[in-house]
Design an enzyme around this catalytic site. Structure first.
Site, PDB file in Angstrom:
ATOM      1  N   GLU A  41     -27.381  13.795  11.612  1.00 59.03           N
ATOM      2  CA  GLU A  41     -27.657  14.234  10.247  1.00 59.03           C
ATOM      3  C   GLU A  41     -26.329  14.697   9.664  1.00 59.03           C
ATOM      4  OE1 GLU A  41     -29.501  18.133   8.075  1.00 59.03           O
ATOM      5  OE2 GLU A  41     -30.694  17.306   9.738  1.00 59.03           O
ATOM      6  N   ARG A  45     -22.024  18.825   2.881  1.00 58.20           N
ATOM      7  CA  ARG A  45     -21.247  20.036   2.686  1.00 58.20           C
ATOM      8  C   ARG A  45     -19.770  19.731   2.483  1.00 58.20           C
ATOM      9  NH1 ARG A  45     -23.739  24.477   6.993  1.00 58.20           N
ATOM     10  NH2 ARG A  45     -25.917  24.313   6.320  1.00 58.20           N
ATOM     11  N   THR A  69     -28.458  18.675   3.920  1.00 56.16           N
ATOM     12  CA  THR A  69     -28.024  19.569   2.847  1.00 56.16           C
ATOM     13  C   THR A  69     -27.987  18.827   1.512  1.00 56.16           C
ATOM     14  OG1 THR A  69     -26.558  20.529   4.539  1.00 56.16           O
ATOM     15  CG2 THR A  69     -26.434  21.480   2.358  1.00 56.16           C
ATOM     16  N   LYS A 129     -38.936  20.697   7.484  1.00 55.02           N
ATOM     17  CA  LYS A 129     -37.897  21.368   8.267  1.00 55.02           C
ATOM     18  C   LYS A 129     -38.140  22.877   8.195  1.00 55.02           C
ATOM     19  CE  LYS A 129     -32.879  22.190   7.716  1.00 55.02           C
ATOM     20  NZ  LYS A 129     -31.678  21.710   6.988  1.00 55.02           N
TER      21      LYS A 129
END
Length: 320
Positions: A41, A45, A69, A129
Site C-alpha cells: 500500500e 504522503r 492515505t 480499515k
C-alpha cells in the site's frame, strides 16, 4: 470488491509504505515479494506516490498494489491512472468513496467509531480499515465496536507490529492487517532490501505459525496399531487416545489401516490454511484439492499436499 478483499485476506499482511524516491519502488516491492508478501500500500504522503505505483504495477504485474492515505477524489483518480488495484483512506470521505464505487475501484475507508461503520454501510461497503488501531483501543475496542455489525470486516492499521499481529489476525472479522514494521523507513532510505526481505520473512512466519501437530504411521490393521501404541505408551509414558480410525500415543497417530502416504502422514498446524496455501503455492507446492475441507466459517481448515515426502503424505490443519 469481494474478489479484492479475498486477495488481501489470503496475503494477510499489507505493507504500508511511504516512498520518498520512486526509483526505489521496484527494488522495495521485489524485496517484499521475496519475503513472502507480494503486496504494498503506497501512501500518498509524498509527491512520488503515483509514480511509485506506476513503476511497480508496470514491472511487477503479480504484485497487489494499492494506494493509501487517499484524501481527495483527485488523488483517487491519480492512483487509478497509475494502476492501483485498491484505494485506502485514513477516514471516510463520502466523495472519495462514491467516486471509487462509480469508477469500479475497490475502496477501504478508515473508521474508528460505530457511526463511521454505519456511514460505510450506507454507502454499500462491508470492509473497512480500523484506524488508528492501537491508539483507538486495539483489539478490545475492535471487538466491542464490531459486535453489532455481523457482516462488517476490518483491516486494522496503525500500531500493528510483531507483538500484536496475531491477536488482530485471530479475530475472525479481521481480513488482514496493514503495517509498516517490516518496511522501516531507515531501511528504505538506505536501500537495505536484504534486511527488508528478512523482516518480511519473519512477519510471514509469525503470521502462519507452522508447527508439527502429529505424525501418522500406517499399520496392517487394528491389532498391529494397538500393539504399536502400547509399546510407545509403555516405553515413553505417552498418553493413549482411541479414535475411530486410529489410536494416538502422544503425538503419534497409529492408523488402523494403510492410510494416505506409503508410510503414513505428517500433520502440520498453521494459523490459516488458506494463507498457507497461498504462501506455499507461490513456492511451487501443489495441493490435492479433493482433500480440501472447509470450516464453519466457510474457509479452508484442512488440505493435503499433492506430493509425498519420503513416503509420508503431508496435510495442513488449522491450529486450535
Amino acid at each position: 470488491m469481494e474478489t479484492m478483499v479475498e486477495r488481501i485476506s489470503e496475503i494477510g499482511i499489507i505493507p504500508v509504505i511511504k516512498i520518498k524516491d520512486a526509483a526505489g519502488a521496484v527494488p522495495l516491492a521485489q524485496a517484499l515479494a521475496r519475503g513472502g508478501l507480494p503486496a504494498a500500500e503506497i501512501t500518498f504522503r509524498t509527491a512520488c506516490a503515483a509514480e511509485a505505483i506506476q513503476r511497480i504495477t508496470s514491472e511487477l504485474p503479480d504484485m497487489l498494489v494499492g494506494a493509501g492515505t487517499v484524501l481527495t477524489v483527485e488523488q483517487a483518480k491519480r492512483a487509478k491512472e497509475a494502476g492501483a488495484s485498491f484505494i485506502v483512506s485514513p477516514g471516510l470521505n463520502p466523495e472519495v468513496v462514491s467516486w471509487c464505487i462509480e469508477a469500479g475501484v475497490p475502496v477501504i475507508p478508515g473508521v474508528c467509531t460505530p457511526s463511521d461503520i454505519e456511514k460505510a454501510l450506507s454507502l454499500g461497503l462491508y470492509t473497512v480499515k480500523f484506524f488508528p488501531a492501537e491508539a483507538s483501543g486495539g483489539v478490545a475496542m475492535l471487538k466491542a465496536m464490531s459486535a453489532p455489525y455481523g457482516d462488517v470486516r476490518f483491516m486494522p492499521t496503525g500500531g500493528v507490529n510483531e507483538k500484536n499481529l496475531l491477536e488482530y489476525l485471530s479475530f475472525p472479522k479481521v481480513v488482514a492487517c496493514g503495517g509498516s514494521f517490516m518496511v522501516n523507513e531507515k531501511l528504505i532510505d538506505s536501500g537495505d532490501y536484504a534486511a527488508i526481505t528478512a523482516l518480511t520473512e519473519k512477519a510471514v512466519s509469525l503470521m502462519l505459525g507452522y508447527r508439527l501437530v502429529h505424525i501418522g504411521i500406517n499399520s496392517a490393521g487394528k491389532e498391529e496399531a494397538a500393539a504399536a501404541a502400547d509399546f510407545l505408551c509403555s516405553a515413553f509414558g505417552f498418553g493413549r487416545r482411541e479414535c475411530s480410525a486410529s489410536v494416538f500415543a502422544g503425538d503419534f497417530e497409529i492408523m488402523h489401516m494403510m492410510g494416505r502416504g506409503r508410510n503414513g502422514h505428517i500433520a502440520v498446524g498453521v494459523n490459516s490454511v488458506s494463507r498457507a496455501m497461498f504462501s506455499l503455492g507461490r513456492k511451487g507446492i501443489r495441493f490435492d484439492m479433493s482433500t480440501l475441507r472447509l470450516g464453519k466459517d466457510g474457509r479452508p481448515d484442512f488440505v493435503y499436499l499433492a506430493d509425498e515426502l519420503l513416503g509420508f503424505a503431508i496435510h495442513l490443519v488449522n491450529n486450535d
